[in-house]
Write a protein that holds these residues in place. Structure first.
Motif, PDB file in Angstrom:
ATOM      1  N   HIS A   1      44.630  41.675  54.502  1.00  0.00           N
ATOM      2  CA  HIS A   1      45.010  41.058  53.216  1.00  0.00           C
ATOM      3  C   HIS A   1      46.017  39.938  53.485  1.00  0.00           C
ATOM      4  O   HIS A   1      47.208  40.181  53.674  1.00  0.00           O
TER       5      HIS A   1
ATOM      6  N   LYS B   1      36.302  40.059  46.454  1.00  0.00           N
ATOM      7  CA  LYS B   1      37.643  40.374  45.941  1.00  0.00           C
ATOM      8  C   LYS B   1      37.694  40.069  44.458  1.00  0.00           C
ATOM      9  O   LYS B   1      37.147  39.065  43.990  1.00  0.00           O
TER      10      LYS B   1
ATOM     11  N   HIS C   1      47.284  46.829  47.360  1.00  0.00           N
ATOM     12  CA  HIS C   1      48.583  47.027  46.681  1.00  0.00           C
ATOM     13  C   HIS C   1      48.765  48.506  46.341  1.00  0.00           C
ATOM     14  O   HIS C   1      49.136  48.862  45.237  1.00  0.00           O
TER      15      HIS C   1
ATOM     16  N   ASP D   1      49.522  41.042  52.841  1.00  0.00           N
ATOM     17  CA  ASP D   1      49.446  40.106  51.712  1.00  0.00           C
ATOM     18  C   ASP D   1      50.378  38.925  51.993  1.00  0.00           C
ATOM     19  O   ASP D   1      51.230  38.561  51.174  1.00  0.00           O
TER      20      ASP D   1
ATOM     21  N   HIS E   1      46.663  35.356  52.718  1.00  0.00           N
ATOM     22  CA  HIS E   1      46.234  34.150  51.984  1.00  0.00           C
ATOM     23  C   HIS E   1      46.472  32.937  52.884  1.00  0.00           C
ATOM     24  O   HIS E   1      47.608  32.529  53.094  1.00  0.00           O
TER      25      HIS E   1
HETATM   26 ZN   LIG Z   1      46.925  38.907  47.794  1.00  0.00          ZN
END
Ligand SMILES: [Zn+2]
Length: 383
Positions: A41, A142, A197, A256, A43
């Motif tokens: 995860h 996603k 999460h 993340d 970006h």
């Molecule tokens: Zn994310």
């Protein structure tokens, strides 16, 4: 054990492989040698120029963050959708030394901040067609940040997942009473689908007596994947500490990574792993959740392992002892006494991070500047 690498693959894992047989020897005694870490995860769709967007300024270029924390492989979690995936591939995936996979957003424009609530952008056929066209890079679908009371975003992602026979990753967005989280993980998600999460404070995790609610353990037993996805706002110790003590532990540990998490409590993969270590997860369990488990979740079992024949992605970690503090998404601190440090990162047999120069020789012994293209991905060529 000694680990031998030949032709970019793991060639042997044995006691006492003769050093004389090797072209290059690295002494990793007293260090932890593991598969290269897999972070599912992140970006990393940077460079588009879009302000305030995850397919833009909120993303980071992967190479600046991965190798220095022993990560060799990342999956981008839906920054791009089926409309702009090709741009992401051209702009970042094909130009990075980090191995980059993608969960394709069910929203065509990806996470541009403007279309994530637009259900007309959620096209399972178009998403599945793109995934079938690029099966080497796209590992699933996603959905994220959806605010509405309907199940549309989850249902469309699931439809794409069925059409392309791939898993989906769900960031549940706004938790609405009309679509309970319990229903998501108990009924909607298939075995292999991922709830990311998983220690966010909105999840009904503990009952009034502080006990983990049984539906979570049942969903995990059924094969639903619970993934950390720490990020800037998605990990709190008041969920994670009691859950872990009672055996509800994430299947995979992911960062993340984005501009809102890189300098906050999350920091990087080794810091995040250190949190789990200090919350009582034994080191082998932390390694499993950052290597083999995530590799299986994205169905790339050629990664995440040091089995003979695997791709030679290797991490070398050091456990430091001292007094440390670890911070969650709401500013809570956990004090601890162990911390993981990334000493070396090898991708495809190439050294791409070498914190203390373990692969180098004392400068007094060096007579000329040598780059060996067989293993040296670190030094620039002077040609
Ligand atoms: Zn994310």
């Amino acid at each position: 054990m000694d680990v031998a690498i030949r032709n970019h693959k793991i060639a042997a894992v044995e006691k006492d492989i003769p050093a004389a047989a090797a072209g290059k020897v690295i002494d990793a005694s007293r260090l932890i040698v593991t598969p290269g870490l897999v972070d599912i995860h992140t970006h990393v769709y940077a460079g588009t120029g879009l302000r305030g967007a995850y397919d833009g300024d909120n993303s980071v270029y992967p190479d600046g963050f991965t190798f220095r924390s022993c990560v060799t492989t990342v999956a981008d979690a839906g920054s791009s959708g089926w409309k702009n995936f090709r741009d992401f591939q051209d702009r970042v995936i094909d130009r990075s030394k980090t191995r980059v996979f993608a969960f394709l957003n069910i929203v065509g424009a990806g996470m541009d901040g403007k279309h994530e609530q637009d259900t007309s952008e959620m096209d399972p056929q178009a998403a599945a067609a793109m995934a079938k066209k690029y099966p080497d890079v796209i590992v699933g679908f996603k959905t994220a940040h959806f605010e509405g009371p309907e199940w549309t975003a989850v249902d469309r992602a699931l439809q794409a997942g069925k059409l392309a026979a791939l898993p989906i990753m769900v960031d549940f967005g706004v938790f609405r009473p009309e679509r309970p989280y319990e229903e998501l993980v108990s009924q909607k998600l298939r075995p292999g689908d991922i709830s990311t999460h998983n220690y966010i404070d909105y999840i009904p995790m503990l009952d009034e007596n502080g006990k983990v609610r049984p539906y979570l353990l049942e969903a995990q037993k059924r094969g639903v994947i619970f993934d950390v996805g720490h990020g800037g706002g998605s990990f709190v110790f008041n969920q994670a500490v009691p859950a872990i003590q009672q055996g509800f532990i994430s299947n995979s540990i992911s960062t993340d990574l984005h501009i809102g998490s890189m300098n906050a409590g999350m920091k990087d993969m080794t810091n995040l792993m250190s949190k789990f270590l200090n919350m009582g997860v034994p080191l082998p369990g932390v390694i499993e959740r950052t290597t083999w488990n995530p590799a299986k979740e994205i169905r790339h079992e050629e990664l995440g392992s040091l089995a003979v024949g695997s791709i030679a992605d290797v991490a070398v970690l050091r456990v430091e002892k001292g007094n440390y503090g670890f911070v969650d998404s709401l500013g809570g601190r956990l004090d601890g006494h162990e911390k993981l440090v990334c000493e070396m990162t090898i991708r495809d047999g190439m050294i791409l991070w070498d914190l203390d120069g373990l692969s180098r020789i004392p400068w007094q012994q060096r007579t000329k500047y040598v780059v060996d293209p067989k293993w040296d991905g670190l030094l620039p060529s002077r040609r």
